[in-house]
Design a protein around this motif. Structure first.
Motif, mmCIF file in Angstrom:
data_model
loop_
_atom_site.group_PDB
_atom_site.id
_atom_site.type_symbol
_atom_site.label_atom_id
_atom_site.label_comp_id
_atom_site.label_asym_id
_atom_site.label_seq_id
_atom_site.Cartn_x
_atom_site.Cartn_y
_atom_site.Cartn_z
ATOM 1 N N THR A 2 0.825 -1.301 -0.150
ATOM 2 C CA THR A 2 -0.098 -0.093 0.042
ATOM 3 C C THR A 2 0.681 1.197 -0.035
ATOM 4 O O THR A 2 0.750 2.256 -0.863
ATOM 5 C CB THR A 2 -1.029 -0.036 1.156
ATOM 6 O OG1 THR A 2 -1.783 -1.212 1.191
ATOM 7 C CG2 THR A 2 -1.874 1.411 1.088
ATOM 8 N N ASP A 4 3.832 1.609 -0.935
ATOM 9 C CA ASP A 4 4.630 1.830 -2.286
ATOM 10 C C ASP A 4 3.760 2.304 -3.271
ATOM 11 O O ASP A 4 4.131 3.028 -4.113
ATOM 12 C CB ASP A 4 5.097 0.466 -2.839
ATOM 13 C CG ASP A 4 6.356 0.090 -1.759
ATOM 14 O OD1 ASP A 4 6.794 0.680 -0.926
ATOM 15 O OD2 ASP A 4 6.915 -1.288 -2.028
ATOM 16 N N MET A 5 2.525 1.865 -3.498
ATOM 17 C CA MET A 5 1.425 2.045 -4.444
ATOM 18 C C MET A 5 1.185 3.925 -4.443
ATOM 19 O O MET A 5 0.967 4.513 -5.091
ATOM 20 C CB MET A 5 0.065 1.430 -4.260
ATOM 21 C CG MET A 5 0.702 -0.132 -4.588
ATOM 22 S SD MET A 5 1.321 -0.216 -6.367
ATOM 23 C CE MET A 5 -0.042 0.004 -7.376
ATOM 24 N N ILE A 50 -2.448 -2.871 -14.859
ATOM 25 C CA ILE A 50 -2.600 -3.582 -13.594
ATOM 26 C C ILE A 50 -3.354 -4.673 -13.966
ATOM 27 O O ILE A 50 -2.927 -5.788 -13.254
ATOM 28 C CB ILE A 50 -3.388 -2.480 -12.765
ATOM 29 C CG1 ILE A 50 -2.568 -1.255 -12.127
ATOM 30 C CG2 ILE A 50 -3.944 -3.435 -11.219
ATOM 31 C CD1 ILE A 50 -3.243 -0.340 -11.328
ATOM 32 N N GLY A 131 4.972 0.575 -10.395
ATOM 33 C CA GLY A 131 3.742 0.235 -9.775
ATOM 34 C C GLY A 131 3.579 -1.134 -10.247
ATOM 35 O O GLY A 131 2.715 -1.845 -9.610
ATOM 36 N N THR A 134 4.942 -3.715 -8.386
ATOM 37 C CA THR A 134 4.562 -3.668 -6.948
ATOM 38 C C THR A 134 3.393 -4.536 -6.883
ATOM 39 O O THR A 134 3.003 -5.308 -6.099
ATOM 40 C CB THR A 134 4.399 -2.337 -6.478
ATOM 41 O OG1 THR A 134 5.402 -1.632 -6.612
ATOM 42 C CG2 THR A 134 3.897 -2.314 -5.032
ATOM 43 N N VAL A 135 2.548 -4.431 -8.166
ATOM 44 C CA VAL A 135 1.275 -5.172 -7.986
ATOM 45 C C VAL A 135 1.421 -6.723 -8.117
ATOM 46 O O VAL A 135 0.218 -7.372 -7.911
ATOM 47 C CB VAL A 135 0.405 -4.662 -9.296
ATOM 48 C CG1 VAL A 135 -1.073 -5.366 -9.508
ATOM 49 C CG2 VAL A 135 0.109 -3.177 -9.194
ATOM 50 N N THR A 148 -6.596 -0.442 -2.367
ATOM 51 C CA THR A 148 -5.165 0.272 -2.753
ATOM 52 C C THR A 148 -5.359 0.338 -4.257
ATOM 53 O O THR A 148 -4.761 1.418 -4.445
ATOM 54 C CB THR A 148 -4.129 -0.915 -2.196
ATOM 55 O OG1 THR A 148 -4.479 -0.949 -0.636
ATOM 56 C CG2 THR A 148 -2.949 -0.115 -2.733
ATOM 57 N N LEU A 149 -5.609 -0.572 -5.067
ATOM 58 C CA LEU A 149 -5.377 -0.442 -6.453
ATOM 59 C C LEU A 149 -6.289 0.685 -7.029
ATOM 60 O O LEU A 149 -5.907 1.241 -8.096
ATOM 61 C CB LEU A 149 -5.721 -1.762 -7.089
ATOM 62 C CG LEU A 149 -4.848 -3.058 -6.573
ATOM 63 C CD1 LEU A 149 -5.110 -4.370 -7.399
ATOM 64 C CD2 LEU A 149 -3.452 -2.685 -7.233
ATOM 65 N N TYR A 152 -4.672 4.024 -6.096
ATOM 66 C CA TYR A 152 -3.634 4.320 -6.993
ATOM 67 C C TYR A 152 -3.816 4.775 -8.172
ATOM 68 O O TYR A 152 -3.303 5.880 -8.621
ATOM 69 C CB TYR A 152 -2.972 2.671 -6.902
ATOM 70 C CG TYR A 152 -1.804 2.823 -8.185
ATOM 71 C CD1 TYR A 152 -0.498 3.529 -7.819
ATOM 72 C CD2 TYR A 152 -1.895 2.150 -9.346
ATOM 73 C CE1 TYR A 152 0.294 3.590 -8.965
ATOM 74 C CE2 TYR A 152 -1.071 2.317 -10.222
ATOM 75 C CZ TYR A 152 0.097 2.904 -10.026
ATOM 76 O OH TYR A 152 0.952 2.976 -11.143
#
Length: 213
Positions: A2, A4-5, A50, A131, A134-135, A148-149, A152
């Motif tokens: 979270t 990081d995003m 994503i 990103g 990270t996903v 979170t997504l 983001y």
């Protein structure tokens, strides 16, 4: 994931070049409509990146220290180092006020399709790639991951969306203020790129080294 995003999303939304492009679109003929196309294409690009990662992982993060997990961390490390080097390169360049690039100025007369294409091309792809890496660790079985997504994507688009809404509902005020913002961004865009690149690069590098050890 979270934190990081959120950091990456902030860096994306504060990147100066997309904001400059949108201001120029808004200042042209049918600017609000073309600006909306730009914003929607920008958001769609983030969502597709994503979605592509989640299709590969199935929404099930790889186990720690497994080959896929290590590869994702190594990719973030490489991106972090690359951003640091890029930020240092930009910092060493001669500091002087920047003129608006000629190709950017043509956006005032761009078509809707051109606006959509520029939204894709002007993505800060190094940060978008960070990103995406990270996903890889996203676990879709948890509700927080979905939030979170979504946050983001909205955060990464928030600056552009705010300008589009301002130009739509306050066109008279928006024109003068967005032009003033354009002048400020043109003058300080190199400094902004340096700060964003170094901040995200140092964070990704330190975090990745920690995860690898």
């Amino acid at each position: 994931m979270t934190l990081d995003m959120i950091l990456i999303g902030l860096a994306i939304t504060l990147h100066p070049l997309p904001a400059m492009a949108l201001i120029l679109l808004l200042s042209g003929d049918r600017g609000v409509r073309k600006g909306l196309v730009f914003v929607l294409a920008w958001l769609a690009c983030l969502v597709l990146v994503i979605a592509g990662v989640l299709l590969l992982t199935g929404g099930d993060p790889p186990k720690k220290h497994s080959a896929p997990s290590t590869a994702a961390v190594a990719l973030k490390l490489a991106i972090g180092v690359g951003l640091i080097l890029y930020g240092a390169y930009k910092q060493r360049k001669e500091k002087r006020p920047r003129e608006e690039p000629a190709w950017l100025g043509r956006l005032r007369n761009a078509s809707g399709w051109s606006a959509a294409g520029m939204a894709v091309l002007l993505q800060p792809w190094g940060m978008v790639a960070a990103g995406a890496a990270t996903v890889v660790n996203a676990d879709l079985s948890q509700g927080l991951t979905w939030l979170t997504l979504m946050f983001y994507c909205l955060l990464s688009t928030s600056t552009l969306l705010a300008m589009e809404l301002y130009a739509t509902f306050r066109p008279a005020r928006a024109e003068a203020r967005l032009q003033a913002l354009m002048r400020a961004i043109t003058t300080h865009q190199d400094q902004a790129v340096v700060v964003l690149s170094l901040a995200v690069g140092l964070w990704l590098t330190g975090r990745s080294i920690f995860e690898l050890t």
